[in-house]
Design a protein around this motif. Structure first.
Motif, PDB file in Angstrom:
ATOM      1  N   ALA A   1      20.026  12.786  -3.209  1.00 26.24           N
ATOM      2  CA  ALA A   1      18.638  12.456  -3.569  1.00 26.24           C
ATOM      3  C   ALA A   1      18.526  10.968  -3.890  1.00 26.24           C
ATOM      4  O   ALA A   1      17.551  10.316  -3.528  1.00 26.24           O
ATOM      5  CB  ALA A   1      18.185  13.314  -4.744  1.00 26.24           C
TER       6      ALA A   1
ATOM      7  N   CYS B   1      18.287   8.956  -0.738  1.00 24.54           N
ATOM      8  CA  CYS B   1      17.304   9.448   0.239  1.00 24.54           C
ATOM      9  C   CYS B   1      16.425   8.320   0.803  1.00 24.54           C
ATOM     10  O   CYS B   1      15.991   7.438   0.058  1.00 24.54           O
ATOM     11  CB  CYS B   1      16.433  10.500  -0.444  1.00 24.54           C
ATOM     12  SG  CYS B   1      15.131  11.164   0.617  1.00 24.54           S
ATOM     13  N   THR B   2      16.178   8.400   2.094  1.00 23.24           N
ATOM     14  CA  THR B   2      15.253   7.438   2.741  1.00 23.24           C
ATOM     15  C   THR B   2      14.252   8.194   3.622  1.00 23.24           C
ATOM     16  O   THR B   2      13.645   7.621   4.520  1.00 23.24           O
ATOM     17  CB  THR B   2      16.041   6.435   3.612  1.00 23.24           C
ATOM     18  OG1 THR B   2      16.755   7.171   4.612  1.00 23.24           O
ATOM     19  CG2 THR B   2      17.013   5.610   2.806  1.00 23.24           C
ATOM     20  N   LEU B   3      14.102   9.476   3.347  1.00 23.77           N
ATOM     21  CA  LEU B   3      13.362  10.374   4.237  1.00 23.77           C
ATOM     22  C   LEU B   3      11.969   9.883   4.624  1.00 23.77           C
ATOM     23  O   LEU B   3      11.579   9.958   5.788  1.00 23.77           O
ATOM     24  CB  LEU B   3      13.266  11.746   3.547  1.00 23.77           C
ATOM     25  CG  LEU B   3      12.595  12.860   4.314  1.00 23.77           C
ATOM     26  CD1 LEU B   3      13.389  13.218   5.556  1.00 23.77           C
ATOM     27  CD2 LEU B   3      12.429  14.093   3.418  1.00 23.77           C
ATOM     28  N   CYS B   4      11.210   9.394   3.656  1.00 22.13           N
ATOM     29  CA  CYS B   4       9.831   9.002   3.976  1.00 22.13           C
ATOM     30  C   CYS B   4       9.643   7.489   3.872  1.00 22.13           C
ATOM     31  O   CYS B   4       8.544   7.026   3.573  1.00 22.13           O
ATOM     32  CB  CYS B   4       8.838   9.752   3.097  1.00 22.13           C
ATOM     33  SG  CYS B   4       8.907   9.308   1.361  1.00 22.13           S
ATOM     34  N   SER B   5      10.713   6.745   4.117  1.00 26.49           N
ATOM     35  CA  SER B   5      10.665   5.292   3.886  1.00 26.49           C
ATOM     36  C   SER B   5       9.546   4.603   4.665  1.00 26.49           C
ATOM     37  O   SER B   5       8.990   3.617   4.202  1.00 26.49           O
ATOM     38  CB  SER B   5      12.012   4.653   4.202  1.00 26.49           C
ATOM     39  OG  SER B   5      12.373   4.951   5.505  1.00 26.49           O
TER      40      SER B   5
ATOM     41  N   LEU C   1       6.522   4.102   2.508  1.00 28.21           N
ATOM     42  CA  LEU C   1       6.670   3.486   1.189  1.00 28.21           C
ATOM     43  C   LEU C   1       6.555   1.968   1.295  1.00 28.21           C
ATOM     44  O   LEU C   1       7.409   1.335   1.923  1.00 28.21           O
ATOM     45  CB  LEU C   1       8.033   3.866   0.580  1.00 28.21           C
ATOM     46  CG  LEU C   1       8.299   5.368   0.462  1.00 28.21           C
ATOM     47  CD1 LEU C   1       9.740   5.630   0.022  1.00 28.21           C
ATOM     48  CD2 LEU C   1       7.323   6.036  -0.506  1.00 28.21           C
TER      49      LEU C   1
ATOM     50  N   PRO D   1      12.347   2.752  -0.130  1.00 27.42           N
ATOM     51  CA  PRO D   1      12.827   3.815  -1.015  1.00 27.42           C
ATOM     52  C   PRO D   1      13.583   3.263  -2.227  1.00 27.42           C
ATOM     53  O   PRO D   1      14.359   2.324  -2.087  1.00 27.42           O
ATOM     54  CB  PRO D   1      13.795   4.622  -0.134  1.00 27.42           C
ATOM     55  CG  PRO D   1      13.773   3.992   1.203  1.00 27.42           C
ATOM     56  CD  PRO D   1      13.064   2.688   1.131  1.00 27.42           C
TER      57      PRO D   1
ATOM     58  N   PRO E   1      14.616   5.876  -5.196  1.00 27.48           N
ATOM     59  CA  PRO E   1      14.386   7.108  -5.976  1.00 27.48           C
ATOM     60  C   PRO E   1      14.695   6.880  -7.454  1.00 27.48           C
ATOM     61  O   PRO E   1      15.754   6.354  -7.796  1.00 27.48           O
ATOM     62  CB  PRO E   1      15.361   8.107  -5.359  1.00 27.48           C
ATOM     63  CG  PRO E   1      15.674   7.545  -3.996  1.00 27.48           C
ATOM     64  CD  PRO E   1      15.627   6.061  -4.147  1.00 27.48           C
TER      65      PRO E   1
ATOM     66  N   PHE F   1       9.895  10.722  -5.988  1.00 24.97           N
ATOM     67  CA  PHE F   1      10.887   9.866  -6.659  1.00 24.97           C
ATOM     68  C   PHE F   1      10.674   8.379  -6.400  1.00 24.97           C
ATOM     69  O   PHE F   1      11.256   7.558  -7.082  1.00 24.97           O
ATOM     70  CB  PHE F   1      12.303  10.230  -6.193  1.00 24.97           C
ATOM     71  CG  PHE F   1      12.699  11.642  -6.517  1.00 24.97           C
ATOM     72  CD1 PHE F   1      12.083  12.331  -7.561  1.00 24.97           C
ATOM     73  CD2 PHE F   1      13.707  12.281  -5.802  1.00 24.97           C
ATOM     74  CE1 PHE F   1      12.445  13.628  -7.855  1.00 24.97           C
ATOM     75  CE2 PHE F   1      14.079  13.574  -6.101  1.00 24.97           C
ATOM     76  CZ  PHE F   1      13.455  14.253  -7.128  1.00 24.97           C
ATOM     77  N   CYS F   2       9.901   8.036  -5.373  1.00 22.99           N
ATOM     78  CA  CYS F   2       9.730   6.622  -5.015  1.00 22.99           C
ATOM     79  C   CYS F   2       8.263   6.210  -5.172  1.00 22.99           C
ATOM     80  O   CYS F   2       7.352   7.032  -4.999  1.00 22.99           O
ATOM     81  CB  CYS F   2      10.165   6.379  -3.572  1.00 22.99           C
ATOM     82  SG  CYS F   2      11.886   6.827  -3.257  1.00 22.99           S
TER      83      CYS F   2
ATOM     84  N   ARG G   1       4.661  11.306  -2.482  1.00 29.05           N
ATOM     85  CA  ARG G   1       4.891  11.734  -1.096  1.00 29.05           C
ATOM     86  C   ARG G   1       5.243  13.224  -1.086  1.00 29.05           C
ATOM     87  O   ARG G   1       6.153  13.658  -1.800  1.00 29.05           O
ATOM     88  CB  ARG G   1       6.053  10.948  -0.467  1.00 29.05           C
ATOM     89  CG  ARG G   1       5.751   9.504  -0.176  1.00 29.05           C
ATOM     90  CD  ARG G   1       4.609   9.281   0.762  1.00 29.05           C
ATOM     91  NE  ARG G   1       4.685  10.104   1.960  1.00 29.05           N
ATOM     92  CZ  ARG G   1       3.699  10.208   2.852  1.00 29.05           C
ATOM     93  NH1 ARG G   1       2.543   9.575   2.658  1.00 29.05           N
ATOM     94  NH2 ARG G   1       3.844  10.947   3.921  1.00 29.05           N
TER      95      ARG G   1
ATOM     96  N   GLU H   1       6.790  15.066   1.018  1.00 32.00           N
ATOM     97  CA  GLU H   1       8.140  15.407   1.509  1.00 32.00           C
ATOM     98  C   GLU H   1       9.143  15.525   0.359  1.00 32.00           C
ATOM     99  O   GLU H   1      10.143  16.231   0.453  1.00 32.00           O
ATOM    100  CB  GLU H   1       8.695  14.332   2.452  1.00 32.00           C
ATOM    101  CG  GLU H   1       7.863  13.988   3.652  1.00 32.00           C
ATOM    102  CD  GLU H   1       6.828  12.910   3.381  1.00 32.00           C
ATOM    103  OE1 GLU H   1       6.456  12.716   2.208  1.00 32.00           O
ATOM    104  OE2 GLU H   1       6.383  12.271   4.349  1.00 32.00           O
ATOM    105  N   CYS H   2       8.868  14.773  -0.701  1.00 32.96           N
ATOM    106  CA  CYS H   2       9.868  14.657  -1.761  1.00 32.96           C
ATOM    107  C   CYS H   2      10.088  15.995  -2.472  1.00 32.96           C
ATOM    108  O   CYS H   2      11.202  16.495  -2.557  1.00 32.96           O
ATOM    109  CB  CYS H   2       9.434  13.574  -2.737  1.00 32.96           C
ATOM    110  SG  CYS H   2      10.819  12.899  -3.646  1.00 32.96           S
TER     111      CYS H   2
ATOM    112  N   TRP I   1      13.521  18.156  -2.280  1.00 32.73           N
ATOM    113  CA  TRP I   1      14.498  18.081  -3.372  1.00 32.73           C
ATOM    114  C   TRP I   1      14.207  18.953  -4.581  1.00 32.73           C
ATOM    115  O   TRP I   1      15.123  19.307  -5.333  1.00 32.73           O
ATOM    116  CB  TRP I   1      14.601  16.620  -3.854  1.00 32.73           C
ATOM    117  CG  TRP I   1      15.057  15.681  -2.802  1.00 32.73           C
ATOM    118  CD1 TRP I   1      14.320  14.691  -2.213  1.00 32.73           C
ATOM    119  CD2 TRP I   1      16.348  15.639  -2.194  1.00 32.73           C
ATOM    120  NE1 TRP I   1      15.072  14.036  -1.279  1.00 32.73           N
ATOM    121  CE2 TRP I   1      16.318  14.596  -1.243  1.00 32.73           C
ATOM    122  CE3 TRP I   1      17.521  16.377  -2.354  1.00 32.73           C
ATOM    123  CZ2 TRP I   1      17.414  14.272  -0.458  1.00 32.73           C
ATOM    124  CZ3 TRP I   1      18.615  16.069  -1.580  1.00 32.73           C
ATOM    125  CH2 TRP I   1      18.558  15.030  -0.646  1.00 32.73           C
TER     126      TRP I   1
END
Ligand code: SF4
Length: 207
Positions: A23, A26-30, A33, A37, A39, A99-100, A113, A115-116, A120
């Motif tokens: 977690a 994580c860069t999933l939805c960078s 942002l 990212p 978090p 988280f971001c 976001r 997705e977060c 997670w």
């Protein structure tokens, strides 16, 4: 010769350490942002209190410390604890819905976001076996933690705080943006906060 992809452990099968490290990396939805990212959360399996907030603001993003801003100062005052206690991960977990830092829109910070939490939240919360009190802060966290609540407004949900006792405490966001709400709803500071401080002190043994 074809290269082999590394085998990634599914989130549901990760150890606590793997989960936390993944977690934090994580860069999933960078792509969504504006500042990239970073978090920001606080967790340990021994925490007694969970703070379920919204998402970091810009200042929290810059420092990497959750609630390191005027909202945090007010939240600590609401809970009746100092910074050292608040940032003791062994006692207090801080896991926001995102988280971001999600960026800022016309009327304040953008929503966390989605997705977060989808990725997670369930797995991280499952690690918190000792939590007895959850502060559920703001609309997004309320929607996640109290899905069964009726279609009431945030104010109506907070007003019904006694019906969620003793483990869930629906809360408005402690942001200075909510000063007007606090002025209009004096019962929150008069009735809810003294009881909350008692419960927090009992759990953290700070009384
Ligand atoms: S907001 Fe959540 S899902 Fe997006 S990059 Fe940060 S940790 Fe990953």
């Amino acid at each position: 010769m074809p290269t082999q992809k590394p085998q990634l452990t599914p989130i549901s099968e990760m150890t606590f350490a793997e989960l936390e490290a993944s977690a934090r990396a994580c860069t999933l939805c960078s792509e969504h942002l504006p500042l990239g990212p970073r978090p920001v959360f606080q967790i340990s399996s021994t925490a007694r209190i969970l703070i379920a907030g919204q998402a970091p603001g810009r200042r929290v993003h810059e420092t990497g410390v959750p609630f390191n801003d005027p909202s945090g100062d007010r939240l600590r005052a609401w809970m009746g604890i100092d910074r050292a206690t608040f940032y003791d991960a062994r006692r207090v977990a801080i896991i926001p819905m995102g988280f971001c830092y999600p960026g800022t829109g016309k009327s304040g910070d953008l929503p966390p976001r989605p997705e977060c939490a989808e990725t997670w939240r369930k797995a991280l919360l499952a690690q918190l076996g000792r939590v007895e009190l959850t502060l559920v802060i703001g609309q997004y966290a309320l929607d996640w933690h109290l899905p069964e609540r009726t279609q009431g407004t945030l104010t109506e949900t907070v007003q019904a705080w006694r019906s969620y006792q003793p483990s869930i405490w629906p809360m408005p966001h402690p942001s200075p943006r909510n000063n007007l709400w606090l002025k209009k709803n004096l019962w929150f500071e008069q009735d809810v906060l003294p009881e909350l401080r008692l419960q927090v002190a009992k759990l953290l043994d700070t009384h």
